[in-house]
Structure formats: structure tokens, C-alpha cells
Design an enzyme around this catalytic site. Structure first.
Site, mmCIF file in Angstrom:
data_model
loop_
_atom_site.group_PDB
_atom_site.id
_atom_site.type_symbol
_atom_site.label_atom_id
_atom_site.label_comp_id
_atom_site.label_asym_id
_atom_site.label_seq_id
_atom_site.Cartn_x
_atom_site.Cartn_y
_atom_site.Cartn_z
ATOM 1 N N SER A 1 -41.438 2.129 45.612
ATOM 2 C CA SER A 1 -40.924 1.411 44.440
ATOM 3 C C SER A 1 -41.251 2.081 43.124
ATOM 4 O O SER A 1 -40.536 1.899 42.136
ATOM 5 C CB SER A 1 -41.474 -0.013 44.432
ATOM 6 O OG SER A 1 -42.897 -0.012 44.463
ATOM 7 N N HIS B 1 -45.216 -3.006 37.984
ATOM 8 C CA HIS B 1 -44.462 -1.765 38.168
ATOM 9 C C HIS B 1 -44.056 -1.216 36.799
ATOM 10 O O HIS B 1 -43.943 -1.976 35.830
ATOM 11 C CB HIS B 1 -43.200 -2.007 39.010
ATOM 12 C CG HIS B 1 -43.456 -2.104 40.474
ATOM 13 N ND1 HIS B 1 -43.901 -3.265 41.066
ATOM 14 C CD2 HIS B 1 -43.339 -1.190 41.472
ATOM 15 C CE1 HIS B 1 -44.039 -3.068 42.367
ATOM 16 N NE2 HIS B 1 -43.698 -1.814 42.642
#
Length: 349
Positions: A38, A245
Site C-alpha cells: 500500500s 499512510h
């Protein structure tokens, strides 16, 4: 008689012409395969390719921006949730003897980092954060190096002449938790950052053993962690998959210049033209990745879960700790007390 073109038509043609070339006159220079998880796919940028998968690939992720700026033919295989085993089974088929550049970030999911964050986000009186970090540390030191070595060996075998850049993970925290629904103590944040450093160290060692470059984002992201004034990393987010993230700025200003330097030999600064071109090519990239959709659907996303104070486990912990779950003041007061105890226990061991 020559056709009359409106200003809007001319502007449209100019834009298409501009997007058909790369920044700084860079020419197309070969195949680039972006592998990994990711942190490479672009999870956290909030806008993803319509490729029929849950990989959360983004035109604003660093592989797309680098390819856009340097005119590279990108095969964007990175996928949210990918482990070393997933990269081997679903992504390595994109490599060949003609592949000229490869980037990869992987290892965080193998170590169960999303589960560790989920555990540590709970109030200290309900959490086994230190035990979760200890388990991840043991795995990173003991099991992960062998997995990385095997994977990197496979990459070199399939793309013998490629420049390979292995990409690390940033420190997520800066000592403050400004999110209302998480309870990361300063000590927990410090230990989580140290775990990221350890992960990077093991990844760097495995990469160097294969002659691969290592791009360490620690310094680049300093001052841009969760809760910093200018965040390059999301905190707890909605949807939850966006949490912890890199955001658009993190990919554009953090990862893109960092990775592009060893990957292409020049430092890419993602201009507005770079971003426009990446967006322009998003449909083409989505179509390319649909060809791999069946493989990609075998990858299970690894995402942090929202702290659940209503679970049976937490209710039992609250009863033991004398916490009133209907009172935020009671929850927070007990969290501070238990966090202090846990920090003291770490000092003693």
C-alpha cells in the site's frame, strides 16, 4: 477555407500536447515495474484507479508521478495488502529481461503492522501494545530477512539488468496523538517509530546484499508525521483504509524525489504538469491492471481497525480497571495511569 477553432478547442489541444511530453523534455526510456504494498500503490491519496480490484492504486502515487515525469512505460503492480508471498505470486510475472527499472516496498504487512497499530490505538488499560510490538520485532529480526532475501533474489533473476530500488517506511508519529478516537501514548509512539527503523534496517541489509539501492524516507518525512503542522501521513481517517499512510503531499514531495534519484539518476520534482499527465494516463493504467485483476483479488487488504470500546474484551478490561465507559474523562484518566505503568515496566526490563 481553413476551419475556425475556438479558444476552448485550442486550449484543449494545447493541454493534450503538453501532456504528451514529459517534464524537462525527458524521453521515454524503458519499462518500469512498480511492485509492493500500500505504501507504493498510493493508499492514503483518496483517489484510485478503476481497475476492478481493492489494490487502491493511485495516479498520485510516486510510481505514477515518476513515470509521468520521466516518460517511463509503467506497469503499476503494487497492491494494498501485499506481503512478500503476494508479490511473488501475483506481481513478479510482470518482470522480464527487458525490464529496466523496478521499485518495491514490502515487509510491513508480513510483520502485521496494521494489527499492531490497531492494538496500540486502544486505551492502555485495554491494550497489549508492548506485546504486539515485541511480536513484530521478533518477526522482523528472525523471519523477515529470509523472506526478503528470497524475494529479492527472484526479482534479480527475472529482471537481471534492471535498476532496483527498495523503498522503506517512514516514522508515523512525532510524540503527539491529536486524533480523538485513538490513545497512542508517547512511549508507544516512540516504540512504533523504533520498530519502523528496525524494519528499514533489515530491509536495507537484504537489499544491499543483492546490490539493490535502498530509499529510506525517515529524514524526508521528519516534520511531516501524523499531527505535524504539515502532515504527509494521514492519522486516523474515514474510510479507515486511508489511515497511517502517505497522503498526496507525502507521495508528491516525500517519496517521488526520494525514489526517483536512484531509480532514474535524476531527482524528480513533481510539477503540476507531471500531476496532470499522471491523471491523463490513469485510464490507460487502469485498463492495463484490469488484466491482472483475478490475481490481485487473491490479496487480502491489511487495514487498521477502529478502536472498539464496546467489544466484550474491552468491556472486561474496563471492569477490571474500574473504568466508566460512559465517561471520556474516566477512560482518559485510566489511560494515563496505565500508560505510565507500562512505560515504567519497559524501563525495568
Amino acid at each position: 477555407m481553413r476551419p475556425v477553432r475556438t479558444l476552448a478547442t485550442l486550449a484543449s489541444l494545447t493541454l493534450v500536447s503538453t501532456l504528451a511530453v514529459t517534464d524537462a523534455g525527458a524521453a521515454a526510456t524503458g519499462g518500469y515495474v512498480a511492485l509492493g504494498d500500500s505504501y507504493s500503490s498510493g493508499t492514503g491519496t483518496r483517489d484510485y484507479l478503476a481497475d476492478g480490484t481493492s489494490c487502491q492504486r493511485s495516479a498520485r502515487a510516486y510510481p505514477s508521478l515518476i513515470a509521468s515525469a520521466r516518460g517511463l512505460d509503467l506497469n503499476f503492480r503494487a497492491c494494498s495488502g501485499a506481503t512478500t508471498a503476494d508479490v511473488t505470486s501475483t506481481q513478479l510475472s510482470a518482470l522480464s529481461t527487458t525490464t529496466s527499472r523496478v521499485s518495491i516496498s514490502v515487509g510491513g504487512n508480513d510483520a502485521g503492522f496494521a494489527d499492531v497499530l490497531t492494538e496500540c490505538a486502544l486505551p492502555a488499560w485495554a491494550s497489549s501494545c508492548n506485546a504486539a510490538i515485541d511480536k513484530a520485532t521478533t518477526f522482523i529480526n528472525g523471519t523477515l530477512p529470509g523472506r526478503l532475501s528470497t524475494l529479492y533474489g527472484s526479482i534479480r533473476a527475472k529482471a537481471p539488468d534492471a535498476t532496483v530500488v527498495v523503498v522503506g517506511y517512514p516514522r508515523i508519529f512525532m510524540g503527539e496523538d491529536c486524533n480523538a478516537l485513538t490513545w497512542f501514548s508517547a512511549t508507544e509512539q516512540s516504540r512504533l517509530n523504533a520498530t519502523a527503523d528496525l524494519l528499514n534496517s533489515r530491509i536495507r541489509t537484504a537489499a544491499s546484499a543483492r546490490g539493490f539501492a535502498f530509499a529510506n524516507p525517515t529524514s524526508a518525512f521528519t516534520g511531516h508525521a501524523v499531527c505535524d503542522d504539515v502532515e504527509w501521513l494521514n492519522g486516523l481517517s474515514s474510510p479507515i483504509s486511508e489511515s497511517y499512510h502517505p497522503n498526496v503531499a507525502g507521495h508528491r514531495s516525500g517519496y517521488t524525489p526520494l525514489v526517483s534519484t536512484p531509480l532514474t539518476g535524476t531527482t524528480v520534482r513533481a510539477t503540476s504538469t507531471t500531476v496532470q499527465r499522471a491523471d491523463f494516463l490513469a485510464g490507460e493504467q487502469a485498463q492495463r491492471q484490469r488484466g491482472y485483476a483475478e490475481q490481485d483479488r487473491t490479496i487480502t487488504p491489511k487495514r487498521m481497525r477502529l478502536p472498539d470500546l464496546d467489544s466484550p474484551r474491552v468491556r472486561r478490561a474496563a471492569e477490571r480497571a474500574g473504568v466508566d465507559l460512559g465517561s471520556r474523562r474516566s477512560i482518559d484518566a485510566a489511560d494515563r495511569t496505565w500508560s505510565a505503568r507500562q512505560s515504567a515496566a519497559l524501563v525495568r526490563r
